[in-house]
Each structure stands twice: as structure tokens, then as C-alpha cells.
Motif scaffolding. Structure first.
Motif, short mmCIF file in Angstrom:
data_model
loop_
_atom_site.label_atom_id
_atom_site.label_comp_id
_atom_site.label_asym_id
_atom_site.label_seq_id
_atom_site.Cartn_x
_atom_site.Cartn_y
_atom_site.Cartn_z
N GLY B 246 0.82 -1.22 0.00
CA GLY B 246 0.00 0.00 0.00
C GLY B 246 0.84 1.26 0.00
N ASP B 247 0.57 2.14 0.96
CA ASP B 247 1.27 3.42 1.04
C ASP B 247 2.40 3.39 2.07
OD1 ASP B 247 -0.35 4.45 -0.91
OD2 ASP B 247 -1.79 5.33 0.50
N ARG B 248 2.79 2.16 2.48
CA ARG B 248 3.82 2.07 3.52
C ARG B 248 5.24 2.20 2.99
NH1 ARG B 248 0.32 -1.97 5.18
NH2 ARG B 248 1.65 -3.68 4.55
N VAL B 249 5.40 2.14 1.66
CA VAL B 249 6.75 2.23 1.08
C VAL B 249 6.76 3.31 -0.01
CG1 VAL B 249 7.36 -0.18 1.51
CG2 VAL B 249 6.18 0.43 -0.61
N SER B 250 7.95 3.77 -0.32
CA SER B 250 8.09 4.71 -1.44
C SER B 250 8.26 3.91 -2.73
CB SER B 250 9.31 5.60 -1.23
OG SER B 250 9.12 6.42 -0.09
N ILE B 251 7.64 4.41 -3.79
CA ILE B 251 7.66 3.66 -5.05
C ILE B 251 8.07 4.57 -6.21
CG2 ILE B 251 6.20 2.46 -6.77
CD1 ILE B 251 4.49 1.44 -4.43
N LEU B 252 8.97 4.08 -7.03
CA LEU B 252 9.22 4.72 -8.33
C LEU B 252 8.56 3.82 -9.36
CD1 LEU B 252 10.41 6.48 -10.53
CD2 LEU B 252 12.66 5.48 -10.09
N LYS B 253 7.47 4.31 -9.93
CA LYS B 253 6.70 3.51 -10.87
C LYS B 253 7.12 3.89 -12.29
CE LYS B 253 2.77 2.19 -13.12
NZ LYS B 253 2.61 2.49 -14.54
N ILE B 254 7.67 2.91 -12.98
CA ILE B 254 8.19 3.14 -14.34
C ILE B 254 7.11 2.81 -15.36
CG2 ILE B 254 9.89 2.37 -16.05
CD1 ILE B 254 11.25 3.92 -13.86
N GLY B 255 6.74 3.78 -16.17
CA GLY B 255 5.78 3.54 -17.25
C GLY B 255 6.46 3.57 -18.60
N MET B 256 7.73 4.01 -18.59
CA MET B 256 8.52 4.02 -19.83
C MET B 256 9.80 3.22 -19.57
SD MET B 256 9.36 7.05 -22.53
CE MET B 256 10.64 7.99 -21.77
N PRO B 257 9.76 1.90 -19.85
CA PRO B 257 10.94 1.07 -19.54
C PRO B 257 12.11 1.27 -20.49
CG PRO B 257 9.13 -0.29 -20.39
CD PRO B 257 8.61 1.10 -20.28
N ASN B 258 11.90 1.99 -21.58
CA ASN B 258 13.04 2.35 -22.44
C ASN B 258 12.80 3.70 -23.11
OD1 ASN B 258 15.66 1.55 -23.63
ND2 ASN B 258 14.52 1.76 -25.54
N PRO B 259 13.78 4.63 -23.03
CA PRO B 259 14.97 4.54 -22.18
C PRO B 259 14.62 4.87 -20.73
CG PRO B 259 14.97 6.62 -23.37
CD PRO B 259 13.75 5.88 -23.83
N LEU B 260 15.38 4.31 -19.82
CA LEU B 260 15.10 4.51 -18.40
C LEU B 260 15.74 5.81 -17.91
CD1 LEU B 260 15.60 0.84 -17.26
CD2 LEU B 260 13.51 2.18 -16.88
N PRO B 261 15.12 6.46 -16.93
CA PRO B 261 15.71 7.70 -16.39
C PRO B 261 16.93 7.37 -15.52
CG PRO B 261 13.76 7.08 -15.12
CD PRO B 261 13.88 6.08 -16.24
N GLU B 262 17.87 8.28 -15.43
CA GLU B 262 19.04 8.07 -14.57
C GLU B 262 18.95 8.90 -13.30
OE1 GLU B 262 22.16 7.11 -18.20
OE2 GLU B 262 22.83 8.38 -16.53
N LYS B 263 18.68 10.19 -13.51
CA LYS B 263 18.66 11.10 -12.35
C LYS B 263 17.51 10.72 -11.41
CE LYS B 263 18.66 16.01 -11.13
NZ LYS B 263 17.50 15.97 -10.25
N MET B 264 16.38 10.42 -12.01
CA MET B 264 15.20 10.06 -11.23
C MET B 264 15.49 8.85 -10.33
SD MET B 264 11.47 9.51 -12.90
CE MET B 264 10.00 10.12 -12.08
#
Lengths: 190, 582
Positions: B246-264
Motif C-alpha cells: 500500500g502506502d507504507r513504502v516509497s515507489i518509483l513507478k516506471i511507465g517508460m521502460p526504455n529509455p530509463l531515467p538516470e537522475k530520477m
């Protein structure tokens, strides 16, 4: 509201897709967040099939796993047993007492277990077993087993029969509506 | 108003509202419904192509002419369309172009579990990956603008759980995307070395621009819950993570698997004490994270095999000592029960031919379709199944290797649609290289396994309107096969005679085993057959067919009248004349 989990299980070709569509239509109208996970492709060819329906305030996963299911609606006895491990403590299995032999049983490589439902009952499973095929035939077609079963489930659902019938009207083609109404009613009151 | 849509219907609406004009596809579970839903619109062009390469190139042509186009396929279909894909990355587009590809983790209806994200990376094409129907709609819709702005085709990756799960979708209106005027642009569209060499650096530049986009776009987002635990995830894995944590953890949700972000990813990783990467199949995101020098836990905890579920994610985190909330308590354990594998339907026209092949101990190189089910007991009729068309090409190699030893006892079997897809070229090879091989085309007049799609041999198009019909007999002859004959697979004698004769001759041959799929609406079942219990001697010969309508009850064969369609194959087998009409 806590998410309610329903599994519709049976043999490919028994009409579980229509059953889940009916439930999905009803629950959407009721204002729930809904997820329905269907089966397409190879398993539809007479294999074991499972459709998941989940509803509540906010639903994430489209599937139901071990110990989570509130209601298992099974089109066939063996399939009820196959998925029984998904039932949560206090959950209920609604099952058509029809027996359809899988190929390993037909070829003699395996044996269809005797008294499969009785064994489950002895283990403490809450089982509502009834013959859905006869009412389906009475309504006009063996194919209406799905709607008879949904009618039977509807009686446990806490949603009124009128709302179910309205959803049925939105789900099935007009020319099969009367037959399905009858099947639903026989399941609901049966 | 919100509508309950399966992911594939959501993709269809997204493409349609995004201004799609042309879609060409080959059916393949779990991608088929995208094109089927679109075929209900009369203001766009929809079609089934003979294979995914043709579909992709049709979409390319439409894009070249200036309209928004798409094609849809299953993961292995992208192998077939990979040739145009890699160079489309160089040419780019005129009208926006979307290639929808649906992976099948857990192989619900596939021959392998390949991860399509590798294609995006290898071809340097951006890929979007929705996690539910709402995102499927939004991502498909916005993919056209992305395609046009960055001058590239866009891959839209689905998976079985997203493609076939319904959830609520809020939809908009159709966007007007008028055709752009065609302008001849040799340096953009003629990929000969001189022009292609100039293009490659531009592809690399484009990737840099797309990387910048990945840092700040609607596709990738952070749910910062100030937790010590951070999870990078995508697709349906995101849903399972949310379900459990649920909301107990921080999540980086990737909707664009290519190319992947670096700084984010760096920023996200810096805020958490422990970083997990949760993705189905291969460690694509995990490898990227590790390549940035960031420590994370991925495949060490979450298997590269099969699908995830909230159960598997919950169990993994429980072992890690992470708070997973309430643990579901099961009523009991399911008993061990016999399996129920899929099988050929009662009255399936493939059965008679497979029975004949099994009875004569023929080695059978198989192909992809319903008839792959000829592999299961009691027929056990197949020796191999690899990919679309491999039966026809494979038998040639097989017979070459044995120096003629196997020619008289080996056949290839392939369906009508699969033959159109990629069996024809193999047959040309058989004729051209004088292979003494026998190919059986199992012509059931439909693309069966994917749920009854028309194909070039059926005489109808995707809308069910009459279309040019390939004459299989004439086609095989034109490809160089002199011996072409047609049999009815409901007639066992005819099947056996054809198989024996064609295997005996020292030249290539084709047997067309023709009978429409029994599930087709226009095929009217005959009266069910019945076993005369007096005459039945329980020899179980009929049981060798593996027909789901026949079983042994109380020591006698019995036919289930609700399943039997009166095909009569079992009647021909019974040595005691015990099977007949009621």
C-alpha cells in the motif's frame, strides 16, 4: 470497504466469461472499484479456467491468491477442489454438482476422486452444492448453467434481485434474455 | 462516464481516440482483441495481415503516407516483425506509429516467456508499459504524439494480466489527426548505407533526448512516502506491490521502460535505505540500476520465471522481515486432484488425422495452433513444436540429416493460418531443394486457437465481408509441389490411404486435411452418437481418440450427448458396430 474477492472457476467453454461480465456490469453500476481478470487462448479448449472478480473502494491486483477468496463459484466439482486453497477462513464455495471428467481421467491415467465435496466439507469448508444443470435445462439450455450459478450467488451477494436482473439485461443479448432471466430466477430461489 | 474495459479494449480506444487511421495485425494471445475491438469502427481501416512482419510494414507504409498507424502482436510476433522494427528506428515516422506487443509471463498460451523490453533496447525505440486499463488507454493515446515528436515508432508493451483484466477507464473523444501531405524524403526513408550512416548518429541523439524526457514525463512517477524502503517497479508488478505494501513504502513507478531515467533513479535511491526492483521476467530495470553503481535487490528475491502475484510478493517481503500487513488465512489446503489440461474439442477435425498418424507411428513435426494439442495423451502424436512455420522448414532439415531414412515415416503438420503466416516459404524450400518431404495442411478454415479470426484462406476479412480467398491446392502447385491432394479428416480410411501413399512416393507432397472447425457458427452439429451397451465389448479402441465426449462408465464406453457433435470418427473405429445414431 474491504475488498471482496470472487473466483469463478470451471471448465473452458462453460461460459465463465459471461458470468464475470454480468458481475462486473453489476458492480460498476453499484459504484465500486472493480477488477476482473479473464482467461483467453489455450486454456479455453476444455482446460481448467479461473476468472477473478474483485471489488471494493480501491482494488489494485486483478487476481486472487491463497487464502484471499470470499466466494468461489464453481461450475464443476473437481474445479471447486482444485481452487479450494484460495478460500479465506470463513469463505464460501458455491458449486454445481456436475462432474466433467478431465482427459487424464478419461484415458485412465487418473481417477476422478469420489465424494470430493463431502471430503471438503469434512475439512471444514463451507460448501453450498446444488445441481445447476437441471434448472439450466428447464430454462431452455445446458449453456445457462453459468447464469443459474450466478443467480444462486446473487442470493448471498447483498445486492437486490432487481439490480441483478437489470445488470443481466445489460449483459446478455436480447434474444437470450428470457431464457437467462428464467435461469437466474431458478438459481436465485433454488 | 467510466467503463469497465479489458486492457486490450482500452488500448483499442486509446489508439482510436489518439487519431489512428490504419491498423494491421496478426492474431496472437494475449494481443488479439486490440485489433478485434478496433474493427468495429468503420471510419478507420482494420485488417488481419498474414503475419506480423507484413502487419508492421503495412503500418510503416501508412505512416510514410502521413497517417497515424499501428500494429499489434504477441511477444513472439515481434520476432517476426523485428526486421522492419530495427530499421524503422532509423527512418522514423511521418504519421505517428505504435507497435503493440503483448508478453505472456507464465505462458498461459505461448511457447516461451521472452521479455519484449530487450527489443526496445536493441532497436533503440521508446517503449511504454501500462499497469492497468486506464493507463493502457492513456499511454496508447499519447503514444502517437510521442512518436511524431521524437520521429520514432513507439512500442507499447502489454502483458497477459493487463491485456485480459478489466478495470474502470475514463475515456475522452477522438482526436482529429488529418493525413500529412506526402513529401519524397530519400535521406529519411531510403536506408541504403550512405543514408543509414547519416541516420545512426541521429538515433543516438534521439535516445539522449528521450532520456531527458524520461526524467520528467507522465509515464514515470514517484510515490514518496518517506519510507526507508524504496521500490522501483512497473506494469502489473506495481499492482501487486500496492496490494501488499500500500502506502507504507516509497515507489518509483516506471511507465517508460526504455529509455530509463538516470537522475530520477539516483534521486529516488538516495532517499531510501533499502532499494528493491520488482519486475516480471528479466532484470532489465535492475541491470540499469546496477549499471549506475546503485545497490539494489531484484532477481535474487523475485524470480525471473513466470508471473508474480500479491502472494509471491507478500511471501518475499515477509522473509525479508518487512511489515506486509494482514496475512490472509486460508480455510484449508486444496486436495491433490487430477489435472485438467486443455484438449482438442469433441468433433475437432484435427483428431482423425492425428489418430491416423499416431496409429502408423509417424514422426510428426508440429506447429503453432490448436493442433499443438495433438501432443497430449492419448494421441501423443507430435514430436516437435518450435515456432510459426518451423514444421515445414524443419522436416526438410530432418530428412536431410537422416539421409532418406525418415522420408517415408515423417510428416509436417501446419494449420491454414500458420501456413499463410510462414509455412509457404518452407514449402518453397522443399520444392526448390528437392526434399522428399510430406506436409499436411490442417485446414480448418479459421485461425482457431486465438478465438476464430479470418485469414487469407477463409474468403472473409476481419469484418466478415467477402474477400479474396487463397486456393491452397493451386498455391502449393505454384510453389513447385506436383502432388497435392485433399482429404476429409472425418474419414479415417481416406486419411490413412493418403498418408501411406504420399509417404511411399519419392517426391515432395502436400495433403490438405480439410474440414471447418466444429466451433464455427455455420457448422451445424449432427445428431449425437450413442454406444449400444449390449454390443460394446469394452475394447477401448474408441478411447484412443482422446475425445472428451467418450468415457468408460460401468465397464462400457459411453458418449456424452451434450458434447458429441456426431462426427462419426469413433463409429468407424468400433470393431463391434456398437456406436451409431440414437
Amino acid at each position: 470497504m474491504k475488498t471482496t474477492n470472487v473466483m469463478i472457476v470451471g471448465v473452458g467453454g462453460q461460459g465463465s466469461l459471461l458470468a464475470s461480465k454480468l458481475l462486473g456490469n453489476l458492480l460498476t453500476e453499484e459504484g465500486y472499484d472493480v477488477k476482473v481478470s479473464e482467461v483467453h487462448g489455450m486454456s479455453q479448449r476444455g482446460g481448467s479456467v479461473v476468472t477473478y472478480v474483485r471489488y471494493g473502494d480501491k482494488v489494485y491486483s486483478p487476481i486472487v491468491t491463497e487464502g484471499e477468496c470470499d466466494y468461489i463459484i464453481s461450475f464443476e466439482k473437481l474445479e471447486a477442489a482444485r481452487y479450494a486453497g484460495c478460500l479465506r477462513k470463513g469463505g464460501k464455495i458455491i458449486v454445481n454438482t456436475q462432474q466433467i471428467d478431465p482427459m487424464p481421467v478419461i484415458t485412465g491415467a487418473a481417477v476422478y476422486p469420489e465424494n470430493v465435496l463431502e471430503t471438503l466439507k469434512e475439512q471444514g469448508f463451507d460448501i453450498d452444492d446444488f445441481d445447476a444443470l437441471s434448472p439450466a435445462m428447464e430454462a431452455g439450455s445446458a449453456k445457462a448453467v453459468n447464469i443459474v450459478l450466478m443467480g444462486h450467488f446473487a442470493a448471498h451477494s447483498g445486492i437486490s434481485e432487481e439490480k441483478w436482473l437489470a445488470a443481466l439485461e445489460r449483459t446478455v443479448p436480447a434474444k437470450f434474455l428470457e431464457m437467462n432471466r428464467k435461469a437466474f430466477s431458478l438459481g436465485f430461489h433454488g | 462516464m467510466k467503463k469497465l474495459l479489458i486492457g486490450n479494449e482500452a488500448v483499442a480506444w486509446g489508439l482510436y481516440h489518439g487519431g489512428l487511421s490504419v491498423i494491421s495485425s496478426y492474431p496472437g494471445t494475449p494481443s488479439t482483441e486490440i485489433t478485434e475491438f478496433l474493427s468495429k469502427h468503420d471510419d478507420i481501416h482494420t485488417e488481419w495481415a498474414p503475419n506480423e512482419k507484413v502487419a508492421c510494414e503495412t503500418a510503416f507504409g501508412a505512416s510514410l503516407a502521413g497517417v497515424r498507424s499501428a500494429c499489434a502482436m504477441k511477444h513472439v510476433g515481434l520476432n517476426v516483425a523485428a526486421d522492419p522494427l530495427f530499421t524503422l528506428s532509423y527512418t522514423g515516422v511521418t504519421g505517428g506509429m505504435v507497435i503493440c506487443v503483448a508478453d505472456d509471463p507464465a505462458m498461459h498460451s505461448s511457447q516461451n516467456e521472452q521479455d519484449s523490453r530487450h527489443y526496445a533496447i536493441a532497436s533503440k525505440v521508446p517503449m511504454l508499459e501500462p499497469a492497468d486499463s486506464a493507463e493502457a488507454y492513456a499511454f496508447a493515446r499519447s503514444a502517437f504524439a510521442l512518436s511524431e515528436e521524437y520521429d520514432t515508432p513507439v512500442l507499447l508493451r502489454m502483458c497477459t494480466r493487463i491485456a485480459h483484466s478489466q478495470c474502470l477507464v475514463e475515456m475522452g473523444e477522438r482526436e482529429d489527426a488529418p493525413r500529412k501531405a506526402y513529401v519524397k524524403q530519400p535521406s529519411k526513408y531510403i536506408m541504403m548505407p550512405a543514408y543509414a550512416k547519416a541516420k545512426h548518429p541521429l538515433v543516438e541523439e534521439r535516445t539522449e533526448k528521450l532520456k531527458a524526457l524520461a526524467e520528467n514525463c507522465a509515464y514515470n512517477r514517484v510515490e514518496d512516502r518517506g519510507s526507508d524502503i524504496g521500490i522501483i517497479t512497473s506494469g502489473c508488478s506495481y499492482l501487486y506491490v500496492k496490494e501488499v505494501l500500500g502506502d507504507r513504502v516509497s515507489i518509483l513507478k516506471i511507465g517508460m521502460p526504455n529509455p530509463l531515467p538516470e537522475k530520477m533513479i539516483r534521486d529516488f535511491a538516495a532517499k531510501v535505505k533499502k532499494l528493491y526492483v520488482i519486475e516480471e521476467l528479466d532484470p532489465v530495470i535492475e541491470n540499469h540500476v546496477k549499471s549506475l553503481g546503485i545497490d539494489c535487490v531484484g532477481k535474487a528475491l523475485f524470480s525471473p520465471v513466470g508471473e508474480f502475484s500479491q502472494h509471491s510478493i507478500r511471501e518475499a517481503f515477509r522473509k525479508e522481515g518487512v511489515d506486509v500487513g494482514e496475512i490472509p488465512e486460508a480455510q484449508g489446503t486444496a486436495p491433490q486432484v487430477p489435472g485438467r489440461p486443455p484438449m482438442m474439442c469433441a468433433g475437432c477435425p484435427h483428431r482423425g488425422m492425428f489418430y491416423t498418424l499416431a496409429k502408423n507411428h509417424i514422426t510428426v513435426l508440429g506447429d503453432i495452433g490448436c493442433y499443438t494439442l495433438g501432443a497430449v495423451a492419448p494421441l501423443n502424436a507430435l514430436d516437435s513444436t518450435l515456432c510459426m512455420g518451423a514444421s515445414v522448414s524443419g522436416i526438410h532439415g530432418f530428412n536431410l540429416a537422416t539421409g532418406g531414412e525418415t522420408e517415408g515415416k515423417t510428416v509436417a503438420v501446419i494449420g491454414d493460418s500458420t501456413f499463410m503466416h510462414s509455412g509457404m516459404t518452407g514449402l518453397v524450400n522443399i520444392a526448390y531443394n528437392a526434399s522428399n518431404s510430406t506436409v499436411i495442411i490442417l485446414d480448418n478454415s479459421i485461425t482457431g486457437m486465438t478465438g476464430h479470426q479470418q485469414n487469407p484462406t477463409t474468403g472473409y476479412n476481419i469484418k466478415g465481408d467477402p474477400a479474396a480467398k487463397v486456393d491452397l491446392e493451386a498455391l502449393c502447385k505454384a510453389l513447385g509441389i506436383q502432388r497435392v491432394r485433399v482429404v476429409d479428416p472425418y474419414n479415417l480410411k481416406e486419411c490413412e490411404q493418403a498418408v501411406k501413399e504420399e509417404l511411399a512416393v519419392a517426391e515432395p507432397s502436400v495433403i490438405i486435411s480439410r474440414r471447418p472447425c466444429v466451433l464455427l457458427k455455420y457448422v451445424k452439429p449432427k445428431a449425437p452418437l450413442k454406444v449400444d451397451a449390449e454390443k460394446c465389448r469394452a475394447c477401448k479402441r474408441c478411447m484412443g481418440l482422446g475425445c472428451p465426449a467418450i468415457s468408460m462408465k460401468e465397464g462400457k464406453a459411453r458418449i456424452d450427448r451434450t458434447l458429441c457433435v456426431g462426427c462419426g470418427v469413433c463409429e468407424q473405429l468400433c470393431p463391434f458396430g456398437a456406436i451409431g445414431e440414437e
